[in-house]
Design an enzyme around this catalytic site. Structure first.
Site, PDB file in Angstrom:
ATOM      1  CE  LYS A  80      30.310 -29.100   3.957  1.00 58.22           C
ATOM      2  NZ  LYS A  80      29.801 -30.455   4.219  1.00 58.22           N
ATOM      3  CG  ASN A  81      26.204 -29.204   4.158  1.00 55.40           C
ATOM      4  OD1 ASN A  81      27.167 -29.814   3.667  1.00 55.40           O
ATOM      5  ND2 ASN A  81      26.118 -28.937   5.449  1.00 55.40           N
ATOM      6  NE  ARG A  99      27.923 -39.138   6.904  1.00 56.87           N
ATOM      7  CZ  ARG A  99      28.026 -40.356   7.394  1.00 56.87           C
ATOM      8  NH1 ARG A  99      29.205 -40.933   7.476  1.00 56.87           N
ATOM      9  NH2 ARG A  99      26.986 -40.999   7.808  1.00 56.87           N
ATOM     10  CB  CYS A 101      33.442 -34.722   8.961  1.00 55.97           C
ATOM     11  SG  CYS A 101      34.422 -33.473   8.124  1.00 55.97           S
ATOM     12  NE  ARG A 116      27.806 -37.181   9.988  1.00 52.51           N
ATOM     13  CZ  ARG A 116      28.267 -36.294   9.109  1.00 52.51           C
ATOM     14  NH1 ARG A 116      29.560 -36.247   8.831  1.00 52.51           N
ATOM     15  NH2 ARG A 116      27.442 -35.458   8.514  1.00 52.51           N
ATOM     16  CG  ASP A 150      27.316 -28.174  10.369  1.00 49.85           C
ATOM     17  OD1 ASP A 150      27.656 -29.159  11.036  1.00 49.85           O
ATOM     18  OD2 ASP A 150      26.699 -28.269   9.294  1.00 49.85           O
ATOM     19  NE  ARG A 179      36.303 -34.123   4.705  1.00 46.99           N
ATOM     20  CZ  ARG A 179      36.212 -35.198   3.931  1.00 46.99           C
ATOM     21  NH1 ARG A 179      35.454 -35.167   2.872  1.00 46.99           N
ATOM     22  NH2 ARG A 179      36.866 -36.285   4.232  1.00 46.99           N
TER      23      ARG A 179
HETATM   24  N1  EPU Z   1      20.547 -39.679  12.361  1.00 45.51           N
HETATM   25  C1  EPU Z   1      20.201 -40.977  12.651  1.00 45.51           C
HETATM   26  N2  EPU Z   1      19.839 -41.780  11.600  1.00 45.51           N
HETATM   27  C2  EPU Z   1      19.814 -41.358  10.320  1.00 45.51           C
HETATM   28  C3  EPU Z   1      20.179 -40.021  10.036  1.00 45.51           C
HETATM   29  C4  EPU Z   1      20.543 -39.202  11.083  1.00 45.51           C
HETATM   30  O1  EPU Z   1      20.212 -41.407  13.800  1.00 45.51           O
HETATM   31  O2  EPU Z   1      19.483 -42.142   9.432  1.00 45.51           O
HETATM   32  C5  EPU Z   1      20.918 -38.764  13.466  1.00 45.51           C
HETATM   33  C6  EPU Z   1      22.364 -38.344  13.391  1.00 45.51           C
HETATM   34  O3  EPU Z   1      23.203 -39.267  14.035  1.00 45.51           O
HETATM   35  C7  EPU Z   1      22.323 -37.005  14.081  1.00 45.51           C
HETATM   36  C8  EPU Z   1      20.966 -36.440  13.680  1.00 45.51           C
HETATM   37  O4  EPU Z   1      20.187 -37.564  13.298  1.00 45.51           O
HETATM   38  O5  EPU Z   1      22.343 -37.186  15.469  1.00 45.51           O
HETATM   39  C9  EPU Z   1      20.971 -35.433  12.538  1.00 45.51           C
HETATM   40  O6  EPU Z   1      21.708 -35.946  11.444  1.00 45.51           O
HETATM   41  P1  EPU Z   1      21.434 -35.470   9.943  1.00 45.51           P
HETATM   42  O7  EPU Z   1      20.980 -36.642   9.154  1.00 45.51           O
HETATM   43  O8  EPU Z   1      20.548 -34.263   9.974  1.00 45.51           O
HETATM   44  O9  EPU Z   1      22.869 -35.031   9.477  1.00 45.51           O
HETATM   45  P2  EPU Z   1      23.590 -35.358   8.121  1.00 45.51           P
HETATM   46  O10 EPU Z   1      22.619 -35.325   7.001  1.00 45.51           O
HETATM   47  O11 EPU Z   1      24.475 -36.536   8.262  1.00 45.51           O
HETATM   48  C10 EPU Z   1      23.995 -32.837   7.590  1.00 45.51           C
HETATM   49  C11 EPU Z   1      25.153 -31.983   7.186  1.00 45.51           C
HETATM   50  C12 EPU Z   1      26.106 -31.847   8.353  1.00 45.51           C
HETATM   51  C13 EPU Z   1      25.361 -31.245   9.537  1.00 45.51           C
HETATM   52  C14 EPU Z   1      24.096 -32.050   9.853  1.00 45.51           C
HETATM   53  C15 EPU Z   1      23.234 -31.417  10.904  1.00 45.51           C
HETATM   54  C16 EPU Z   1      25.350 -32.408   4.835  1.00 45.51           C
HETATM   55  C17 EPU Z   1      26.101 -33.050   3.741  1.00 45.51           C
HETATM   56  N3  EPU Z   1      25.821 -32.606   6.059  1.00 45.51           N
HETATM   57  O12 EPU Z   1      24.537 -34.092   7.978  1.00 45.51           O
HETATM   58  O13 EPU Z   1      27.108 -30.942   7.921  1.00 45.51           O
HETATM   59  O14 EPU Z   1      26.189 -31.243  10.675  1.00 45.51           O
HETATM   60  O15 EPU Z   1      23.303 -32.201   8.667  1.00 45.51           O
HETATM   61  O16 EPU Z   1      22.819 -30.149  10.505  1.00 45.51           O
HETATM   62  O17 EPU Z   1      24.380 -31.705   4.603  1.00 45.51           O
HETATM   63  C18 EPU Z   1      29.252 -29.998   7.880  1.00 45.51           C
HETATM   64  O18 EPU Z   1      28.858 -29.290   6.942  1.00 45.51           O
HETATM   65  O19 EPU Z   1      30.347 -29.820   8.475  1.00 45.51           O
HETATM   66  C19 EPU Z   1      28.414 -31.083   8.333  1.00 45.51           C
HETATM   67  C20 EPU Z   1      28.863 -32.062   9.096  1.00 45.51           C
END
Ligand code: EPU
Length: 421
Positions: free
Chosen positions: A22-23, A93, A117, A122, A307, A400
């Protein structure tokens, strides 16, 4: 509203085929906006997040064709739109990857803030910091982000992320591949789907090096051309089935996986008493007898994935003794499912970033609610392992990210059905 009915207590046996990640898919599909020509993308998962993204891209003028199941041909050559439909963008997202992709393709974009989610706050400040460093002027309101070139135009830049954010790394990659000059991302995320996106972009003619390490280098190229690419298998979907067998017992061959990506998960399941046998592109998991307690701390790849936190918590709930589960990426993630698991008999105490899970002999069926994708998957696992009948509500979250979950589990001998009320 649809829900799952699970008559639990049956071990899982047989073979399950893992879908495309997915990601990775939700990053690679927006990346097709950067390509002049046709991309043939294989191993595309048929999940609702991907369907929404394809609706958004079609609405923007992308030509989409499905020559066979899980194969997509996408041609974005004629796309002119820089403002994707906000009603669709807010449904998921990863729609925020349209910001980076549109900035990279057109030098401007206006994209609604994403939904999806919401198990934690976030923020996207690191994405914005990246766009700004690349020379964009950023107008961020409570409902959208608008990007356009600043006075000096868009250009490569060195960006050091405050944390190894998956989303910010992807967005900067998408924005930078067609810009003049070199972009360096320090403290880049290293997850398998980051490497997959880099491989996709390079297949189409980009010059990305260092993906999978802390420092990624992107040398801008003039154009990307069409090509064929197959998305990697989904690490978390595979981990979810491994955890399901660990919790419910049985003997299952999980096929279409990259065992190297799974080591961070299988090591912990083995510590807990599951037997794991690795093959080239499959993993057999066998579990009989009581599980042992464990200590798990989530962290970015190659650590134990956040995850998989909820799914391993179900295994801990059934283990002998007291386990410790520490979340270091999204502190509030426990709240999405621990109360629900407790209503099934689990014993979980949360203190700050750590949950102390005291194992019980057996969980029992209950009506529980999926508050997010992985929390929902964990409740399904709990239902499979529990005595009696479990109803999991709000399953749209689960759909999703898990393709044909009911069919795949049914083939493993589970008694699960999707009920439309
Ligand atoms: N963060 C910030 N500022 C930012 C970006 C992130 O403070 O601008 C913080 C977040 O709050 C968090 C940490 O940095 O504490 C890591 O967040 P990250 O940006 O890595 O997560 P994301 O890109 O929003 C993706 C996956 C998530 C997965 C996370 C962590 C996708 C679409 N989503 O989210 O997947 O939990 O990385 O590995 O790739 C899922 O598949 O169920 C899912 C939620």
């Amino acid at each position: 509203m649809a829900r799952y009915q699970i008559n639990g207590g049956k071990p899982l046996n047989g073979t399950v085929l893992i879908s495309g990640a997915k990601n990775a898919a939700v990053a690679i599909l927006p990346a097709a906006l950067l390509v002049k020509g046709k991309c043939r993308i294989e191993n595309v998962p048929d999940i609702s997040d991907v369907r929404i993204l394809l609706d958004i891209l079609a609405g923007m003028g992308a030509k989409l064709y499905h020559p066979e199941d899980h194969v997509l041909e996408i041609d974005c050559t004629d796309v002119q739109c820089t403002e994707p439909n906000p009603a669709l963008v807010t449904k998921m997202r990863a729609s925020y990857y349209l910001m980076g992709a549109l900035l990279g393709r057109f030098g401007k974009a206006r994209v609604a803030l994403p939904g999806g989610c919401n198990f934690a706050s976030r923020p996207i400040d690191q994405h914005i910091k990246g766009f700004w460093a690349l020379g964009a002027e950023v107008d961020e309101t409570e409902t959208y982000v608008a990007l356009e070139p600043g006075e000096e135009g868009l250009h490569g830049a060195r960006i050091s992320l405050d944390m190894a954010s998956v989303g910010a790394t992807v967005n900067i990659m998408l924005a930078a591949v067609l810009l003049p000059g070199q972009t360096i991302i320090e403290n880049a995320a290293k997850e398998p789907h980051i490497v997959d996106l880099a491989n996709f972009l390079n297949t189409m003619g980009a010059r990305v090096t260092g993906a999978g390490t802390d420092t990624m280098k992107i040398r801008g190229v003039n154009a990307l051309r069409g090509g064929t690419y197959a998305i990697i298998p989904d690490q978390i979907e595979a981990g979810t089935y491994l955890a399901a067998v660990t919790a419910a017992g049985g003997n299952v061959l999980v096929q279409n996986v990259i065992p190297k990506h799974m080591e961070c998960i299988t090591t912990k399941l083995q510590e807990m008493g599951a037997r794991v046998i690795n093959y080239d592109d499959a993993i057999r998991v066998i579990r009989s007898g009581r599980l042992r307690r464990a200590t798990v701390k989530t962290s970015p790849y190659p650590g134990f994935p956040t995850d998989m936190q909820a799914q391993v918590c179900v295994c801990m709930s059934l283990a002998n003794g007291q386990s410790k589960l520490t979340e270091s990426v999204y502190e509030t993630r426990f709240f999405g499912y621990c109360t629900e698991l407790e209503s099934m008999g689990a014993n979980i105490k949360i203190s700050g970033k750590t949950a102390t899970v005291t194992g019980v002999e057996m969980l029992h069926g209950a009506t529980v609610c999926a508050h997010d994708l992985r929390a929902g998957a964990a409740l399904v696992i709990a239902g499979l392992a529990a005595e009696g009948t479990t109803y999991v509500e709000d399953i749209h979250f689960i759909e999703r990210g898990y393709e044909t979950l009911v069919e795949k589990l049914t083939a493993l001998g589970a008694d699960i059905s999707r009920i439309e009320d």
